[in-house]
Design a protein around this motif. Structure first.
Motif, PDB file in Angstrom:
ATOM      1  N   LEU A 114      23.089   9.731  14.862  1.00 46.43           N
ATOM      2  CA  LEU A 114      22.734  10.908  15.651  1.00 46.43           C
ATOM      3  C   LEU A 114      21.416  11.497  15.140  1.00 46.43           C
ATOM      4  N   MET A 115      21.184  11.441  13.832  1.00 41.58           N
ATOM      5  CA  MET A 115      19.913  11.894  13.253  1.00 41.58           C
ATOM      6  C   MET A 115      18.735  11.175  13.902  1.00 41.58           C
ATOM      7  N   ASP A 116      18.882   9.881  14.153  1.00 41.70           N
ATOM      8  CA  ASP A 116      17.809   9.119  14.783  1.00 41.70           C
ATOM      9  C   ASP A 116      17.471   9.685  16.157  1.00 41.70           C
ATOM     10  N   ARG A 117      18.477  10.141  16.888  1.00 42.32           N
ATOM     11  CA  ARG A 117      18.239  10.713  18.221  1.00 42.32           C
ATOM     12  C   ARG A 117      17.613  12.103  18.124  1.00 42.32           C
ATOM     13  N   ILE A 118      18.172  12.948  17.251  1.00 44.30           N
ATOM     14  CA  ILE A 118      17.686  14.330  17.180  1.00 44.30           C
ATOM     15  C   ILE A 118      16.273  14.389  16.599  1.00 44.30           C
ATOM     16  N   LEU A 119      16.023  13.694  15.496  1.00 42.03           N
ATOM     17  CA  LEU A 119      14.686  13.732  14.892  1.00 42.03           C
ATOM     18  C   LEU A 119      13.678  12.938  15.703  1.00 42.03           C
ATOM     19  N   GLY A 120      14.166  12.210  16.705  1.00 45.73           N
ATOM     20  CA  GLY A 120      13.242  11.563  17.635  1.00 45.73           C
ATOM     21  C   GLY A 120      12.589  12.562  18.564  1.00 45.73           C
ATOM     22  N   THR A 121      13.176  13.761  18.665  1.00 49.14           N
ATOM     23  CA  THR A 121      12.625  14.803  19.537  1.00 49.14           C
ATOM     24  C   THR A 121      12.164  16.033  18.767  1.00 49.14           C
ATOM     25  N   VAL A 122      12.459  16.084  17.468  1.00 46.72           N
ATOM     26  CA  VAL A 122      12.084  17.233  16.637  1.00 46.72           C
ATOM     27  C   VAL A 122      11.143  16.772  15.530  1.00 46.72           C
ATOM     28  N   ASP A 123      10.014  17.450  15.386  1.00 50.57           N
ATOM     29  CA  ASP A 123       9.060  17.119  14.322  1.00 50.57           C
ATOM     30  C   ASP A 123       9.464  17.850  13.041  1.00 50.57           C
ATOM     31  N   PRO A 124       9.915  17.116  12.005  1.00 48.34           N
ATOM     32  CA  PRO A 124      10.351  17.777  10.770  1.00 48.34           C
ATOM     33  C   PRO A 124       9.231  18.541  10.058  1.00 48.34           C
ATOM     34  N   MET A 125       7.988  18.281  10.428  1.00 43.32           N
ATOM     35  CA  MET A 125       6.870  18.943   9.771  1.00 43.32           C
ATOM     36  C   MET A 125       6.645  20.359  10.312  1.00 43.32           C
ATOM     37  N   ARG A 126       7.205  20.676  11.456  1.00 41.38           N
ATOM     38  CA  ARG A 126       7.027  22.005  12.027  1.00 41.38           C
ATOM     39  C   ARG A 126       7.833  23.035  11.240  1.00 41.38           C
ATOM     40  N   SER A 127       7.319  24.237  11.174  1.00 41.15           N
ATOM     41  CA  SER A 127       7.980  25.296  10.405  1.00 41.15           C
ATOM     42  C   SER A 127       9.330  25.688  11.011  1.00 41.15           C
ATOM     43  N   ASP A 128       9.476  25.492  12.333  1.00 42.04           N
ATOM     44  CA  ASP A 128      10.727  25.870  12.983  1.00 42.04           C
ATOM     45  C   ASP A 128      11.706  24.702  13.075  1.00 42.04           C
ATOM     46  N   ALA A 129      11.407  23.591  12.405  1.00 39.51           N
ATOM     47  CA  ALA A 129      12.258  22.405  12.493  1.00 39.51           C
ATOM     48  C   ALA A 129      13.702  22.665  12.051  1.00 39.51           C
ATOM     49  N   PRO A 130      13.945  23.354  10.920  1.00 41.03           N
ATOM     50  CA  PRO A 130      15.345  23.582  10.512  1.00 41.03           C
ATOM     51  C   PRO A 130      16.169  24.302  11.580  1.00 41.03           C
ATOM     52  N   GLU A 131      15.591  25.344  12.176  1.00 41.79           N
ATOM     53  CA  GLU A 131      16.319  26.101  13.202  1.00 41.79           C
ATOM     54  C   GLU A 131      16.526  25.245  14.451  1.00 41.79           C
ATOM     55  N   THR A 132      15.523  24.458  14.815  1.00 40.23           N
ATOM     56  CA  THR A 132      15.626  23.619  16.008  1.00 40.23           C
ATOM     57  C   THR A 132      16.710  22.558  15.841  1.00 40.23           C
ATOM     58  N   VAL A 133      16.763  21.940  14.676  1.00 42.12           N
ATOM     59  CA  VAL A 133      17.790  20.926  14.427  1.00 42.12           C
ATOM     60  C   VAL A 133      19.177  21.557  14.479  1.00 42.12           C
ATOM     61  N   ARG A 134      19.315  22.744  13.923  1.00 36.44           N
ATOM     62  CA  ARG A 134      20.613  23.433  13.969  1.00 36.44           C
ATOM     63  C   ARG A 134      21.047  23.686  15.414  1.00 36.44           C
ATOM     64  N   LYS A 135      20.111  24.067  16.271  1.00 38.54           N
ATOM     65  CA  LYS A 135      20.444  24.332  17.675  1.00 38.54           C
ATOM     66  C   LYS A 135      20.908  23.046  18.364  1.00 38.54           C
ATOM     67  N   HIS A 136      20.280  21.928  18.023  1.00 36.61           N
ATOM     68  CA  HIS A 136      20.707  20.646  18.585  1.00 36.61           C
ATOM     69  C   HIS A 136      22.131  20.313  18.140  1.00 36.61           C
ATOM     70  N   LEU A 137      22.420  20.524  16.863  1.00 39.43           N
ATOM     71  CA  LEU A 137      23.744  20.199  16.335  1.00 39.43           C
ATOM     72  C   LEU A 137      24.819  21.139  16.871  1.00 39.43           C
ATOM     73  N   GLU A 138      24.447  22.364  17.171  1.00 35.58           N
ATOM     74  CA  GLU A 138      25.420  23.317  17.723  1.00 35.58           C
ATOM     75  C   GLU A 138      25.959  22.861  19.075  1.00 35.58           C
ATOM     76  N   LEU A 139      25.169  22.071  19.802  1.00 34.01           N
ATOM     77  CA  LEU A 139      25.635  21.523  21.074  1.00 34.01           C
ATOM     78  C   LEU A 139      26.815  20.582  20.860  1.00 34.01           C
ATOM     79  N   LEU A 140      26.835  19.970  19.698  1.00 36.20           N
ATOM     80  CA  LEU A 140      27.840  18.967  19.376  1.00 36.20           C
ATOM     81  C   LEU A 140      29.080  19.556  18.717  1.00 36.20           C
ATOM     82  N   ALA A 141      28.902  20.643  17.998  1.00 35.32           N
ATOM     83  CA  ALA A 141      29.949  21.183  17.123  1.00 35.32           C
ATOM     84  C   ALA A 141      31.308  21.366  17.795  1.00 35.32           C
ATOM     85  N   PRO A 142      31.395  21.916  19.014  1.00 38.01           N
ATOM     86  CA  PRO A 142      32.718  22.139  19.612  1.00 38.01           C
ATOM     87  C   PRO A 142      33.516  20.858  19.857  1.00 38.01           C
TER      88      PRO A 142
END
Length: 382
Positions: free
Chosen positions: A309-337
């Motif tokens: 799943l990391m391969d899919r999410i980081l394929g759309t999120v640039d880890p170098m951006r300052s907002d990357a941690p928050e963006t990745v969390r939002k992606h994972l929240e879609l999955l959590a339920p």
């Protein structure tokens, strides 16, 4: 007997073979009761700073007992040599006329003098291969059992470790031990091992770096005592997850490799891994850090599936951006339920949470489910 105990030294009759300049091999014999007086067994552990020391697998009592039983039988034959690394303090004195083939220039016979260490100090040799055999010989009834020894000179643990990995390459060494040793080997490795070296190095950082979400959570062969109690994730699971992402063209870590130059951006990979898995920890706090029998997120299957799943999410999120941690969390929240890491039944898969095992079929099913649910949830937001 070919050994002679002198004051402060053991002298043995030996064959010297020159395979590489500055690294002669010595073939000689020791009695069973001399081996552990002569050589130390270096087991894998870590010093207070966390640096890896040693290279041997832990003692295996059952295997040793079986060897002792055989040695105590009526007609034991023990052809397998014990391989040792010798201190450079040894001295070889060629026997006059000992080289039977003067034209080959690669072998001669003589006397090998090995100074013994004072009590409490390291012994003059280290067992590189044959730990279990050496321990069994020390317990056998026949104390004078003649044992073949092959030795080379190596004062550094790095050279000893390098030889240990190579010698045991075709043997069933525990994968965790090989995983932990590979980052410490500096010389070129066989392709099968070389491809695991970078993931092993990255696993070591994930385990030891205090900023890592996996700090102290990864089981290592060298970790013991109180530190082992908090380790819940196998290092082989982490290495498999990283290796798959590094070697697959669709992997999130694949772009960090410059195959043409043979270079890898380790800093970039570490940042990506830290950001993604820290977000996983924050998204699933009740499942994080628990032993796998209580949380399948910490299980090998969970690690590998979330890695895909990391391969899919980081394929759309640039880890170098300052907002990357928050963006990745939002992606994972879609999955959590839809996740059942600690209780319940995985929808569509039909497995209870604790029925998921680290086998290809379950890893494939879980990976596909997580990716499918994630993609459907993303589309619903568009």
């Amino acid at each position: 007997m070919t050994t002679l105990q002198r004051s402060g030294a053991i002298e043995v009759r030996a064959l010297r073979i020159i395979q590489a300049k500055d690294y002669p091999l010595f073939v000689f014999m020791l009695r069973a009761d001399q081996i552990l007086e002569f050589a130390d067994i270096s087991r894998v552990s870590r010093d207070e700073a966390g640096k890896l020391i040693g290279y041997q697998r832990p003692q295996v009592k059952k295997h040793i007992h079986e060897i002792v039983q055989y040695l105590d039988s009526d007609l034991p034959i023990f052809p397998n040599p014990i391989i040792m690394a010798l201190s450079s303090r040894v001295h070889f004195r060629s026997t006059r006329g000992g080289n039977r083939h003067p034209d080959d220039g690669v072998s001669d016979t003589g006397r090998l003098v090995v100074p013994l260490s004072e009590e409490g100090k390291p012994k003059p040799a280290w067992i590189v291969d044959g730990q279990q055999r050496a321990l069994a010989l020390s317990q056998a009834r026949r104390r004078d059992f003649p044992t073949p020894i092959i030795a080379f000179i190596a004062d550094t643990v790095n050279l000893q470790r390098d030889q240990f990995v190579r010698i045991n390459n075709t043997k069933p060494l525990p994968r965790g031990l090989v995983t932990e040793l590979l980052p410490e080997v500096d010389s070129p490795l066989p392709p099968r091992l070389a491809i695991r070296k970078a993931p092993s190095q990255l696993c070591d950082i994930l385990h030891s770096d205090k900023n890592s979400p996996f700090h102290g959570l990864i089981k290592r062969t060298s970790t013991g005592g109180a530190k082992q109690s908090g380790a819940v994730v196998t290092d082989t699971g982490i290495v498999d997850m990283i290796q798959e992402s590094l070697t697959s063209p669709s992997g999130a870590l694949y772009p960090y490799r410059d195959i043409g130059r043979g270079e890898t951006d380790f800093d970039g990979i570490i940042q990506a891994l830290f950001i993604y898995w820290a977000a996983v920890r924050e998204t699933f706090p009740d499942a994080w850090g628990k032993p796998p029998e209580k949380s399948r997120l910490m299980h090998g299957a969970g690690i590998r599936a979330m890695g895909r799943l990391m391969d899919r999410i980081l394929g759309t999120v640039d880890p170098m951006r300052s907002d990357a941690p928050e963006t990745v969390r939002k992606h994972l929240e879609l999955l959590a339920p839809h996740c059942r890491w600690t209780s319940g039944v995985w929808e569509e898969i039909g497995h209870r949470w604790n029925e998921i095992e680290n086998v290809s079929k379950h890893v494939h099913e879980l990976s596909n489910y997580l990716i499918r649910v994630y993609q459907i949830a993303r589309r619903s937001l568009v």
